[in-house]
Motif scaffolding. Sequence first.
Motif, PDB file in Angstrom:
ATOM      1  N   ALA A  35     -30.893 -25.431 -84.733  1.00 20.16           N
ATOM      2  CA  ALA A  35     -30.130 -24.376 -84.051  1.00 20.16           C
ATOM      3  C   ALA A  35     -29.629 -24.874 -82.693  1.00 20.16           C
ATOM      4  O   ALA A  35     -28.487 -24.607 -82.306  1.00 20.16           O
ATOM      5  N   GLY A  36     -30.481 -25.608 -81.976  1.00 14.75           N
ATOM      6  CA  GLY A  36     -30.077 -26.157 -80.686  1.00 14.75           C
ATOM      7  C   GLY A  36     -28.944 -27.157 -80.811  1.00 14.75           C
ATOM      8  O   GLY A  36     -27.994 -27.153 -80.012  1.00 14.75           O
ATOM      9  N   LEU A  66     -34.337 -27.697 -75.615  1.00 16.42           N
ATOM     10  CA  LEU A  66     -34.444 -29.156 -75.535  1.00 16.42           C
ATOM     11  C   LEU A  66     -33.469 -29.835 -76.498  1.00 16.42           C
ATOM     12  O   LEU A  66     -32.900 -30.881 -76.182  1.00 16.42           O
ATOM     13  N   ALA A  67     -33.256 -29.232 -77.663  1.00  8.56           N
ATOM     14  CA  ALA A  67     -32.300 -29.791 -78.629  1.00  8.56           C
ATOM     15  C   ALA A  67     -30.863 -29.619 -78.148  1.00  8.56           C
ATOM     16  O   ALA A  67     -29.994 -30.421 -78.501  1.00  8.56           O
ATOM     17  N   VAL A  68     -30.607 -28.584 -77.347  1.00  2.00           N
ATOM     18  CA  VAL A  68     -29.284 -28.442 -76.733  1.00  2.00           C
ATOM     19  C   VAL A  68     -29.129 -29.512 -75.656  1.00  2.00           C
ATOM     20  O   VAL A  68     -28.096 -30.160 -75.544  1.00  2.00           O
ATOM     21  N   LYS A  69     -30.169 -29.712 -74.883  1.00  2.00           N
ATOM     22  CA  LYS A  69     -30.133 -30.663 -73.764  1.00  2.00           C
ATOM     23  C   LYS A  69     -30.005 -32.105 -74.238  1.00  2.00           C
ATOM     24  O   LYS A  69     -29.217 -32.873 -73.704  1.00  2.00           O
ATOM     25  N   VAL A 123     -28.943 -28.828 -60.724  1.00  2.00           N
ATOM     26  CA  VAL A 123     -28.561 -29.665 -59.579  1.00  2.00           C
ATOM     27  C   VAL A 123     -27.805 -30.918 -60.022  1.00  2.00           C
ATOM     28  O   VAL A 123     -26.782 -31.277 -59.442  1.00  2.00           O
ATOM     29  N   PHE A 124     -28.332 -31.577 -61.051  1.00  2.00           N
ATOM     30  CA  PHE A 124     -27.738 -32.852 -61.455  1.00  2.00           C
ATOM     31  C   PHE A 124     -26.727 -32.701 -62.593  1.00  2.00           C
ATOM     32  O   PHE A 124     -26.131 -33.680 -63.015  1.00  2.00           O
ATOM     33  N   GLY A 125     -26.576 -31.477 -63.083  1.00  2.00           N
ATOM     34  CA  GLY A 125     -25.522 -31.154 -64.040  1.00  2.00           C
ATOM     35  C   GLY A 125     -25.410 -32.045 -65.241  1.00  2.00           C
ATOM     36  O   GLY A 125     -26.356 -32.225 -65.992  1.00  2.00           O
ATOM     37  N   ARG A 126     -24.263 -32.628 -65.429  1.00  2.00           N
ATOM     38  CA  ARG A 126     -23.933 -33.398 -66.621  1.00  2.00           C
ATOM     39  C   ARG A 126     -24.870 -34.569 -66.860  1.00  2.00           C
ATOM     40  O   ARG A 126     -25.138 -34.921 -67.997  1.00  2.00           O
ATOM     41  N   SER A 127     -25.402 -35.191 -65.831  1.00  2.00           N
ATOM     42  CA  SER A 127     -26.245 -36.363 -66.034  1.00  2.00           C
ATOM     43  C   SER A 127     -27.530 -36.013 -66.770  1.00  2.00           C
ATOM     44  O   SER A 127     -28.059 -36.827 -67.501  1.00  2.00           O
ATOM     45  N   LEU A 128     -28.042 -34.802 -66.571  1.00  2.00           N
ATOM     46  CA  LEU A 128     -29.235 -34.379 -67.305  1.00  2.00           C
ATOM     47  C   LEU A 128     -28.891 -33.635 -68.584  1.00  2.00           C
ATOM     48  O   LEU A 128     -29.735 -33.482 -69.448  1.00  2.00           O
ATOM     49  N   ALA A 129     -27.703 -33.152 -68.706  1.00  2.00           N
ATOM     50  CA  ALA A 129     -27.351 -32.371 -69.892  1.00  2.00           C
ATOM     51  C   ALA A 129     -27.131 -33.259 -71.107  1.00  2.00           C
ATOM     52  O   ALA A 129     -27.194 -32.803 -72.224  1.00  2.00           O
ATOM     53  N   GLY A 130     -26.908 -34.474 -70.967  1.00  2.00           N
ATOM     54  CA  GLY A 130     -26.646 -35.336 -72.114  1.00  2.00           C
ATOM     55  C   GLY A 130     -27.567 -36.452 -72.100  1.00  2.00           C
ATOM     56  O   GLY A 130     -28.177 -37.056 -72.761  1.00  2.00           O
TER      57      GLY A 130
END
Length: 191
Positions: A56-57, A126-129, A184-191
């Motif tokens: 689902a994530g 976590l699966a989205v992240k 705070v760190f946005g995109r760098s932690l999102a992918g």
Amino acid sequence: MEAFFVSTGAVFLGEIGDKTQLLALLLASRFPHRPWALIAGILVATVFNHALAGIAGQWLRGLLDPAWLPWIVGFSFIAVGLWALKPDTVEEGEAQRAGHSVFWITTVCFFLAEIGDKTQIATTVLAVKYDALLQVVAGTTTGMLLADVPVVFLGAALAAKLPLKPIRFAAAGLFVVLGVLTLVFGRSLAG
């Protein structure tokens, strides 16, 4: 490997004092001579439940605009952290919802107890992240087993000695910190 270790740590801390850990304690006291059947049931239920949450994530990850991903993940982690502050309880009747086998009782009860639980929501987040479904599910399952297997073997003696309130606060803090770092760190932690 980051996805695996973060998933393991987050779910391990989030599981301390959670209703599924209390369910493990209840089942261990009811079936003290069947620890391996209990552990096998916990494993099967967790893998199945967290795989569904992870899928689902990943599906949500594909639907979401990448610009929104850090915000959604960050606020979701903070929400799970705040939810972790609320202690869980388990009802005695939950252990009697399945058939007669210790394995099946454990599997069905754990699967049902995990539906909508904070560790299932954390697995989805976590699966989205992380774009690493296998590592996330393996990590969340490992975290669940690290928290629940000692309860199965040590039962009531362990539960009476654990400082559940400080551990619950640590779990909540971990989720909030992950959320804030993602914001705070946005995109760098999102992918």
